[in-house]
Structure formats: structure tokens, C-alpha cells
Design an enzyme around this catalytic site. Structure first.
Site, PDB file in Angstrom:
ATOM      1  N   GLY A  13      -6.302   2.693  -3.560  1.00 55.78           N
ATOM      2  CA  GLY A  13      -5.255   3.055  -2.260  1.00 55.78           C
ATOM      3  C   GLY A  13      -5.392   1.842  -1.474  1.00 55.78           C
ATOM      4  N   LYS A  14      -5.822   0.460  -1.900  1.00 58.58           N
ATOM      5  CA  LYS A  14      -5.913  -0.390  -1.270  1.00 58.58           C
ATOM      6  C   LYS A  14      -4.504  -0.835  -0.404  1.00 58.58           C
ATOM      7  CE  LYS A  14      -7.467  -3.093  -4.465  1.00 58.58           C
ATOM      8  NZ  LYS A  14      -7.810  -2.143  -5.328  1.00 58.58           N
ATOM      9  N   THR A  15      -3.444  -0.839  -1.415  1.00 54.97           N
ATOM     10  CA  THR A  15      -2.486  -1.151  -0.921  1.00 54.97           C
ATOM     11  C   THR A  15      -1.618  -0.489   0.256  1.00 54.97           C
ATOM     12  OG1 THR A  15      -1.818  -2.100  -3.169  1.00 54.97           O
ATOM     13  CG2 THR A  15       0.170  -1.804  -1.815  1.00 54.97           C
ATOM     14  N   LYS A  35      -1.601 -10.800  -0.691  1.00 48.16           N
ATOM     15  CA  LYS A  35      -2.325 -10.305  -1.983  1.00 48.16           C
ATOM     16  C   LYS A  35      -2.580 -11.619  -2.928  1.00 48.16           C
ATOM     17  CE  LYS A  35      -3.387  -7.353  -5.483  1.00 48.16           C
ATOM     18  NZ  LYS A  35      -4.056  -5.995  -5.568  1.00 48.16           N
ATOM     19  N   GLU A 106      -5.463  -8.366   0.261  1.00 53.49           N
ATOM     20  CA  GLU A 106      -5.860  -7.376  -0.416  1.00 53.49           C
ATOM     21  C   GLU A 106      -6.415  -7.816  -1.810  1.00 53.49           C
ATOM     22  OE1 GLU A 106      -3.045  -4.503  -1.679  1.00 53.49           O
ATOM     23  OE2 GLU A 106      -4.247  -3.927  -3.218  1.00 53.49           O
ATOM     24  N   ALA A 108      -7.922  -7.961  -5.792  1.00 54.81           N
ATOM     25  CA  ALA A 108      -7.264  -7.361  -6.911  1.00 54.81           C
ATOM     26  C   ALA A 108      -8.371  -6.412  -7.609  1.00 54.81           C
ATOM     27  CB  ALA A 108      -7.077  -8.338  -8.096  1.00 54.81           C
ATOM     28  N   GLY A 109      -8.276  -5.046  -7.791  1.00 53.71           N
ATOM     29  CA  GLY A 109      -9.212  -3.969  -8.524  1.00 53.71           C
ATOM     30  C   GLY A 109     -10.381  -4.136  -7.635  1.00 53.71           C
TER      31      GLY A 109
HETATM   32  N1  LIG Z   1      -2.713   7.947   0.924  1.00 52.37           N
HETATM   33  C1  LIG Z   1      -1.794   8.088  -0.384  1.00 52.37           C
HETATM   34  N2  LIG Z   1      -0.952   8.989  -0.225  1.00 52.37           N
HETATM   35  C2  LIG Z   1      -0.152   8.929  -1.199  1.00 52.37           C
HETATM   36  N3  LIG Z   1      -0.036   7.960  -2.322  1.00 52.37           N
HETATM   37  C3  LIG Z   1      -0.803   7.250  -2.446  1.00 52.37           C
HETATM   38  C4  LIG Z   1      -2.205   7.348  -1.329  1.00 52.37           C
HETATM   39  N4  LIG Z   1      -2.715   6.270  -1.656  1.00 52.37           N
HETATM   40  C5  LIG Z   1      -2.627   5.745  -2.584  1.00 52.37           C
HETATM   41  N5  LIG Z   1      -1.417   6.363  -3.266  1.00 52.37           N
HETATM   42  C6  LIG Z   1      -0.879   6.180  -4.552  1.00 52.37           C
HETATM   43  O1  LIG Z   1      -1.871   6.032  -5.580  1.00 52.37           O
HETATM   44  C7  LIG Z   1      -1.626   4.812  -6.405  1.00 52.37           C
HETATM   45  C8  LIG Z   1      -2.482   3.578  -6.218  1.00 52.37           C
HETATM   46  O2  LIG Z   1      -2.585   3.364  -4.615  1.00 52.37           O
HETATM   47  P1  LIG Z   1      -2.618   1.671  -4.375  1.00 52.37           P
HETATM   48  O3  LIG Z   1      -1.470   0.918  -5.140  1.00 52.37           O
HETATM   49  O4  LIG Z   1      -2.725   1.730  -2.935  1.00 52.37           O
HETATM   50  O5  LIG Z   1      -4.140   1.540  -5.073  1.00 52.37           O
HETATM   51  P2  LIG Z   1      -4.720  -0.433  -5.130  1.00 52.37           P
HETATM   52  O6  LIG Z   1      -6.153   0.219  -4.834  1.00 52.37           O
HETATM   53  O7  LIG Z   1      -3.923  -1.048  -4.218  1.00 52.37           O
HETATM   54  O8  LIG Z   1      -4.415  -0.501  -6.722  1.00 52.37           O
HETATM   55  P3  LIG Z   1      -4.566  -2.114  -7.255  1.00 52.37           P
HETATM   56  O9  LIG Z   1      -5.932  -2.318  -7.723  1.00 52.37           O
HETATM   57  O10 LIG Z   1      -3.401  -1.927  -8.417  1.00 52.37           O
HETATM   58  O11 LIG Z   1      -4.186  -3.156  -6.428  1.00 52.37           O
HETATM   59  C9  LIG Z   1      -0.166   4.315  -6.003  1.00 52.37           C
HETATM   60  O12 LIG Z   1       0.836   5.118  -6.738  1.00 52.37           O
HETATM   61  C10 LIG Z   1      -0.065   4.786  -4.481  1.00 52.37           C
HETATM   62  O13 LIG Z   1       1.318   5.066  -4.213  1.00 52.37           O
HETATM   63 MG   LIG Z   2      -3.024  -2.840  -4.708  1.00 52.71          MG
END
Ligand SMILES: Nc1ncnc2c1ncn2[C@@H]1O[C@H](COP(=O)(O)OP(=O)(O)OP(=O)(O)O)[C@@H](O)[C@H]1O
Ligand SMILES: [Mg+2]
Length: 215
Positions: A13-15, A35, A106, A108-109
Site C-alpha cells: 500500500g505504498k502508493t 517513484k 516511493e 520499489a517493493g
Molecule cells: N487502503 C487501501 N484501500 C483500498 N485499496 C488499497 C489500499 N491500499 C492498497 N490498496 C490496493 O492494494 C494494491 C496494492 O497497493 P499499492 O499499489 O499501494 O501497493 P505498493 O506497496 O505501492 O506496491 P508496489 O510495490 O507495486 O509499488 C492496489 O491494488 C491498491 O489499490
Molecule cells: Mg507502489
């Protein structure tokens, strides 16, 4: 101040956390999102998600890799070498190009994701930038271990931890354990948002008490 948005894992959920924090930080002035290394571009770009959810200015990736793989592998398949010098230069250019703007950078991973075949890890890149790190973790089962391991990795490299963001159904026991054992403050708890849209992101951002790193 600018900070790195790191995660205990990919997909934590970083993004989404970046969008929420950007929206909250925007209350106190100019904030942008970057990013620097993104893999899996063929499935979409995090920068587009943040632009849509938070409406803040976003910088282009330094390395935009097609395959949804670890950066070292996605880069190898693309015939690209990820260079810390290039990333550091891009960061200096961004800062100089937008004086006064705070950036959310942000990762990556997760933290120990390799960037090349020579053993350079993402956390080595973070150490180069020398920015405080906000660690994004899941709120549920398993998060204590992943969060504490990640905090250890950050501390070992002398990185300043600005706080932790927990994503998912709030879990008081997990939060308390991470705060106590990891000696870290919780910046925000972000519930699962349905729908996930600019309005729900703005509503969560509204409730966040901005920490010191926001000034
Ligand atoms: N609080 C939230 N409510 C609803 N959906 C969420 C929430 N947090 C994350 N998600 C969903 O979960 C998935 C992963 O979240 P996100 O893309 O933010 O992860 P990340 O850590 O950024 O991943 P990456 O390592 O690929 O950058 C996405 O589909 C996102 O929409
Ligand atoms: Mg992300």
C-alpha cells in the site's frame, strides 16, 4: 521535509499511502511525488495512481521497467543498468528545479530488493538520498515481524525513521507491538478504502495529524 515512502513488501500500500500523505502534506504547502524506480509498467504506473488520487505534481520515473519483477531482473531483461549516481543526480535536479517543494519518494517493493546483479540493494539507494523514511506496512497478521525486520534494516544503515503507516483494518495490538518493540511512531492508519477514489483519500488525509517531518 521530503521523505522516502518505503514498504515492508511489494503491494503493501505504498502508493495509496503516498497519495494519502501527499494530500495531507499539501495542507502545509507544496508537495510532489516521485517513484524513481518502477517495474511492472505494462500493468500501470504508480505515478498515475497518485496523480489521480491526490492531484499533486508528479515527477517522471528515472527507471521505468516493463516487467512486473524485482528491479534487478526487470532491468536486466530490459538491458538497463540501474545506477545510484544517476538516481542521486535525478534527485538533486528535482530538488533544484522546485525549490521549497517537499517530495514523497516511493521505493520499489521492499527494502532489500536488489537493484542490480552486483548486490546493490534499494536501501543503499535510500542511504544515498539520506532522507527520513516512512515505513508502510500491513496492519494484520504477520506485520510485527515484517515491520521489525524492516526497521532493523533501516537502522543498520543509519537511516532516520520518520514513522510507520499501517494499511488495512486497524489492529491495536499490532500497532502497539510495533511502536514499542520498534521504537517508532505511527504516522497514520489507513483503512481499506472502498471505493478507493480522490474523495476517500481526501477524507483519510483530513484525519491525519501531520508529524514533524511534514514541516
Ligand atoms: N487502503 C487501501 N484501500 C483500498 N485499496 C488499497 C489500499 N491500499 C492498497 N490498496 C490496493 O492494494 C494494491 C496494492 O497497493 P499499492 O499499489 O499501494 O501497493 P505498493 O506497496 O505501492 O506496491 P508496489 O510495490 O507495486 O509499488 C492496489 O491494488 C491498491 O489499490
Ligand atoms: Mg507502489
Amino acid at each position: 521535509m521530503s521523505c522516502i515512502i518505503a514498504g515492508t513488501d511489494t503491494d503493501v500500500g505504498k502508493t495509496v499511502a503516498s497519495a494519502v500523505l501527499a494530500k495531507a502534506l499539501a495542507r502545509r504547502g507544496d508537495v510532489g511525488y516521485w517513484k524513481p524506480i518502477a517495474s511492472g509498467a505494462r500493468d500501470g504506473r504508480d505515478v498515475d495512481v497518485v496523480a489521480r488520487l491526490a492531484g499533486v505534481p508528479c515527477a517522471a520515473e528515472s527507471y521505468l521497467l516493463e516487467e512486473p519483477l524485482s528491479p534487478h531482473l526487470a532491468a536486466r531483461l530490459a538491458g538497463v543498468a540501474i545506477e545510484l549516481d544517476t538516481l542521486e543526480q535525478a534527485w538533486q535536479d528535482l530538488r533544484r528545479g522546485h525549490p521549497g517543494r517537499r517530495w514523497l519518494v516511493e521505493g520499489a517493493g521492499g527494502l532489500l530488493v536488489p537493484l542490480d546483479d552486483a548486490g546493490t540493494l534499494q536501501v543503499d539507494f535510500f542511504a544515498r538520498l539520506a532522507l527520513p523514511v516512512v515505513l508502510v506496512a500491513r496492519s494484520g497478521l504477520g506485520t510485527i515481524n515484517h515491520s521489525l525486520l524492516s526497521l532493523e534494516a533501516l537502522h543498520r544503515r543509519g537511516l532516520d525513521v520518520a514513522g510507520i503507516v499501517l494499511v488495512g483494518s486497524p489492529n491495536t495490538e499490532n500497532r502497539r507491538a510495533i511502536e514499542t518493540l520498534g521504537q517508532v511512531a505511527t504516522v497514520a492508519e489507513i483503512p481499506w478504502l472502498d471505493p478507493l477514489d480522490p474523495a476517500s483519500v481526501a477524507a483519510v488525509a483530513e484525519g491525519i495529524d501531520l508529524p514533524d517531518f511534514a514541516t
